[in-house]
Design an enzyme around this catalytic site. Structure first.
Site, PDB file in Angstrom:
ATOM      1  N   ASN A 171      -7.317  -0.740   8.316  1.00  0.00           N
ATOM      2  CA  ASN A 171      -8.808  -0.946   9.435  1.00  0.00           C
ATOM      3  C   ASN A 171      -9.951  -1.560   8.660  1.00  0.00           C
ATOM      4  O   ASN A 171     -10.000  -1.878   7.645  1.00  0.00           O
ATOM      5  CB  ASN A 171      -9.309   0.787   9.560  1.00  0.00           C
ATOM      6  CG  ASN A 171      -8.377   1.515  10.543  1.00  0.00           C
ATOM      7  OD1 ASN A 171      -8.206   0.969  11.533  1.00  0.00           O
ATOM      8  ND2 ASN A 171      -7.999   2.678  10.465  1.00  0.00           N
ATOM      9  N   HIS A 183      -9.165  -0.683  18.411  1.00  0.00           N
ATOM     10  CA  HIS A 183      -8.861   0.801  17.755  1.00  0.00           C
ATOM     11  C   HIS A 183     -10.202   1.346  16.729  1.00  0.00           C
ATOM     12  O   HIS A 183     -10.685   1.002  15.931  1.00  0.00           O
ATOM     13  CB  HIS A 183      -7.984   0.495  16.611  1.00  0.00           C
ATOM     14  CG  HIS A 183      -7.524   1.831  15.953  1.00  0.00           C
ATOM     15  ND1 HIS A 183      -7.137   3.123  16.666  1.00  0.00           N
ATOM     16  CD2 HIS A 183      -7.501   2.130  14.579  1.00  0.00           C
ATOM     17  CE1 HIS A 183      -6.696   4.028  15.895  1.00  0.00           C
ATOM     18  NE2 HIS A 183      -6.973   3.411  14.404  1.00  0.00           N
ATOM     19  N   GLY A 231       0.850  -1.005   0.160  1.00  0.00           N
ATOM     20  CA  GLY A 231       0.132   0.380   0.070  1.00  0.00           C
ATOM     21  C   GLY A 231       0.827   1.065  -0.181  1.00  0.00           C
ATOM     22  O   GLY A 231       1.513   1.506   0.912  1.00  0.00           O
ATOM     23  N   ALA A 232       1.075   1.701  -1.203  1.00  0.00           N
ATOM     24  CA  ALA A 232       2.051   3.262  -1.167  1.00  0.00           C
ATOM     25  C   ALA A 232       1.158   4.319  -1.295  1.00  0.00           C
ATOM     26  O   ALA A 232       1.440   5.192  -1.914  1.00  0.00           O
ATOM     27  CB  ALA A 232       2.770   2.704  -2.385  1.00  0.00           C
TER      28      ALA A 232
HETATM   29  N1  NAD Z   1      -4.095   1.476  12.377  1.00  0.00           N
HETATM   30  C1  NAD Z   1      -4.219   2.558  12.235  1.00  0.00           C
HETATM   31  O1  NAD Z   1      -4.269   3.329  13.415  1.00  0.00           O
HETATM   32  C2  NAD Z   1      -4.614   3.473  11.193  1.00  0.00           C
HETATM   33  C3  NAD Z   1      -4.153   4.689  10.773  1.00  0.00           C
HETATM   34  C4  NAD Z   1      -4.563   5.414   9.630  1.00  0.00           C
HETATM   35  C5  NAD Z   1      -4.884   4.616   8.651  1.00  0.00           C
HETATM   36  N2  NAD Z   1      -5.242   3.280   9.000  1.00  0.00           N
HETATM   37  C6  NAD Z   1      -5.718   2.399   7.774  1.00  0.00           C
HETATM   38  O2  NAD Z   1      -4.712   2.310   6.794  1.00  0.00           O
HETATM   39  C7  NAD Z   1      -5.421   2.023   5.484  1.00  0.00           C
HETATM   40  C8  NAD Z   1      -4.562   3.150   4.447  1.00  0.00           C
HETATM   41  O3  NAD Z   1      -4.792   4.287   4.702  1.00  0.00           O
HETATM   42  P1  NAD Z   1      -4.417   5.394   3.700  1.00  0.00           P
HETATM   43  O4  NAD Z   1      -4.637   6.746   4.190  1.00  0.00           O
HETATM   44  O5  NAD Z   1      -2.651   5.224   3.262  1.00  0.00           O
HETATM   45  O6  NAD Z   1      -5.142   5.079   2.268  1.00  0.00           O
HETATM   46  P2  NAD Z   1      -4.718   5.491   0.876  1.00  0.00           P
HETATM   47  O7  NAD Z   1      -6.076   5.228   0.143  1.00  0.00           O
HETATM   48  O8  NAD Z   1      -3.789   6.635   0.747  1.00  0.00           O
HETATM   49  O9  NAD Z   1      -3.821   4.315   0.478  1.00  0.00           O
HETATM   50  C9  NAD Z   1      -4.000   2.773   0.330  1.00  0.00           C
HETATM   51  C10 NAD Z   1      -3.322   2.257  -0.900  1.00  0.00           C
HETATM   52  O10 NAD Z   1      -3.650   0.812  -0.879  1.00  0.00           O
HETATM   53  C11 NAD Z   1      -3.590   0.352  -2.119  1.00  0.00           C
HETATM   54  N3  NAD Z   1      -4.151  -0.888  -2.275  1.00  0.00           N
HETATM   55  C12 NAD Z   1      -5.354  -1.078  -2.493  1.00  0.00           C
HETATM   56  N4  NAD Z   1      -5.561  -2.526  -2.668  1.00  0.00           N
HETATM   57  C13 NAD Z   1      -4.452  -2.808  -2.650  1.00  0.00           C
HETATM   58  C14 NAD Z   1      -3.844  -4.282  -2.888  1.00  0.00           C
HETATM   59  N5  NAD Z   1      -4.613  -5.375  -3.121  1.00  0.00           N
HETATM   60  N6  NAD Z   1      -2.439  -4.350  -2.964  1.00  0.00           N
HETATM   61  C15 NAD Z   1      -1.707  -3.414  -2.710  1.00  0.00           C
HETATM   62  N7  NAD Z   1      -2.149  -1.941  -2.569  1.00  0.00           N
HETATM   63  C16 NAD Z   1      -3.524  -2.024  -2.655  1.00  0.00           C
HETATM   64  C17 NAD Z   1      -4.334   1.679  -2.782  1.00  0.00           C
HETATM   65  O11 NAD Z   1      -3.864   1.523  -4.126  1.00  0.00           O
HETATM   66  C18 NAD Z   1      -3.802   2.620  -2.093  1.00  0.00           C
HETATM   67  O12 NAD Z   1      -2.509   3.266  -2.648  1.00  0.00           O
HETATM   68  C19 NAD Z   1      -6.756   2.328   5.733  1.00  0.00           C
HETATM   69  O13 NAD Z   1      -7.442   1.099   5.649  1.00  0.00           O
HETATM   70  C20 NAD Z   1      -6.841   3.239   6.872  1.00  0.00           C
HETATM   71  O14 NAD Z   1      -8.214   3.038   7.475  1.00  0.00           O
HETATM   72  C21 NAD Z   1      -5.112   2.619  10.086  1.00  0.00           C
END
Ligand code: NAD
Length: 308
Positions: free
Chosen positions: A120, A175, A9-10
């Site tokens: 999440n 969370h 996930g970039a």
């Molecule tokens: N645990 C925590 O405390 C916490 C905090 C912040 C965000 N998050 C979660 O982290 C995740 C990412 O958030 P973000 O802001 O970076 O979102 P984002 O949309 O900026 O990035 C997510 C990336 O995942 C990629 N992706 C989707 N399907 C994929 C796959 N099968 N293989 C590889 N890559 C794939 C997308 O192309 C996208 O670039 C979300 O689920 C968010 O809710 C969790």
């Protein structure tokens, strides 16, 4: 040889994890995403910041998994993020599909790695990743508590006008909205905040912490927080790679601790080279225990929906 860190996930969180990890020179980084060009472009861009920052970490971006082989740590951020009006739980089924597929790809190529889940709804995703990977629970960990307690620390420092370095804070549980900030164990230079602030102010800071992610989603309108989530993830990566034995709140597999069996929930753990090296059990007062149990119930409900 430098350690190898894969970040799947970039997007916002993943790219910032890569950035902070190389700025601390924790290892070489492989960025993976499904969008063509994005992981490659961000890896190249970060490599070009190396001469300015003075890091020699190698950065590779890819739409496949071959470059991830033999990673020491795999951070999984792939999936959808929240938009206004959505809870973390609304992401459940779509992100379960994404995370399940990612785990399958990475464990085959890095069978000895430690997985750090960020996607999440966090607690359910880490339970899913543990099941799918077949890894010992010690090597599958969720990032949430470091972020939630960092938010609590930031709010306490702002309130009392003291350095964030003087503030330690504890947040337990899942969370989500039911997370459990623990004021009794949250201190400024060793003094519990319950001795420094009125009960009303403590309550207000706890509520702001529990809504810390939502506050940012409401401001962004198109996505969710990423600097603090990425910094929190990298603190865990560093603790593991440097075998620091650092006590941090993480989503860890409970097997009887805190009266919970067979479930990932946020608790203090000792993080070192083997992953979760110990679950730290602290004594909870009846009201704290009740809030923790409520949070555990919310996590179990989600995990049940996924039939894990
Ligand atoms: N645990 C925590 O405390 C916490 C905090 C912040 C965000 N998050 C979660 O982290 C995740 C990412 O958030 P973000 O802001 O970076 O979102 P984002 O949309 O900026 O990035 C997510 C990336 O995942 C990629 N992706 C989707 N399907 C994929 C796959 N099968 N293989 C590889 N890559 C794939 C997308 O192309 C996208 O670039 C979300 O689920 C968010 O809710 C969790």
């Amino acid at each position: 040889m430098r350690p190898k860190i894969t970040v799947v996930g970039a997007g916002n969180v993943g790219a910032s994890v890569a950035q902070y990890a190389v700025e601390k020179e924790l290892g070489d980084v492989v960025l993976v995403d499904v969008i063509e060009g994005i992981p490659q472009g961000k890896a190249l861009d970060l490599a070009q910041a190396g001469p300015v920052h003075g890091y020699d970490s190698k950065l590779v971006g890819s739409n496949g998994y071959d470059d991830t082989a033999n990673s020491d740590i795999v951070v999984i951020t792939a999936g959808l993020a929240r938009k206004p009006g959505m809870t973390r739980d609304d992401l459940l089924f779509k992100n379960a599909e994404i995370v399940g597929g990612v785990v399958e790809q990475v464990v085959r190529r890095s069978p000895n790695s430690i997985l750090i889940l960020v996607t999440n709804p966090l607690d359910a995703m880490v339970q899913l990743a543990w099941k799918k990977s077949g890894f010992p629970a010690q090597r599958v960990i969720g990032m949430a508590g470091v972020l939630d307690s960092s938010r609590f620390r930031a709010f306490i420092a702002m309130e009392l006008n003291v350095s964030v370095e003087n503030v330690h804070a504890f947040v337990l549980g899942g969370h989500g909205d039911t997370m459990v900030p623990l004021p009794r164990y949250s201190t400024v230079a060793g003094v519990p905040i319950t001795e420094l602030l009125s009960p009303e102010r403590v309550k207000a800071l706890c509520e702001r912490t529990a809504n810390g992610g939502g506050e940012i989603v409401a401001l962004f309108k198109t996505g969710s927080a990423y600097y603090a989530p990425a910094a929190s993830t990298v603190e865990m990566v560093e603790a593991i790679l440097k075998d620091k034995k650092k006590i941090l709140p993480c989503a860890a597999y409970l097997d009887g601790q805190y009266g919970v069996r067979g479930l990932y929930v946020g608790v203090p753990v000792k993080l070192g080279a083997k992953g979760v090296e110990q679950i730290v059990e602290i004594t909870l007062q009846p009201d704290e225990q009740a809030a923790f149990q409520k949070s555990v119930g919310a996590v179990r409900e989600l995990v049940d929906k996924l039939k894990l």
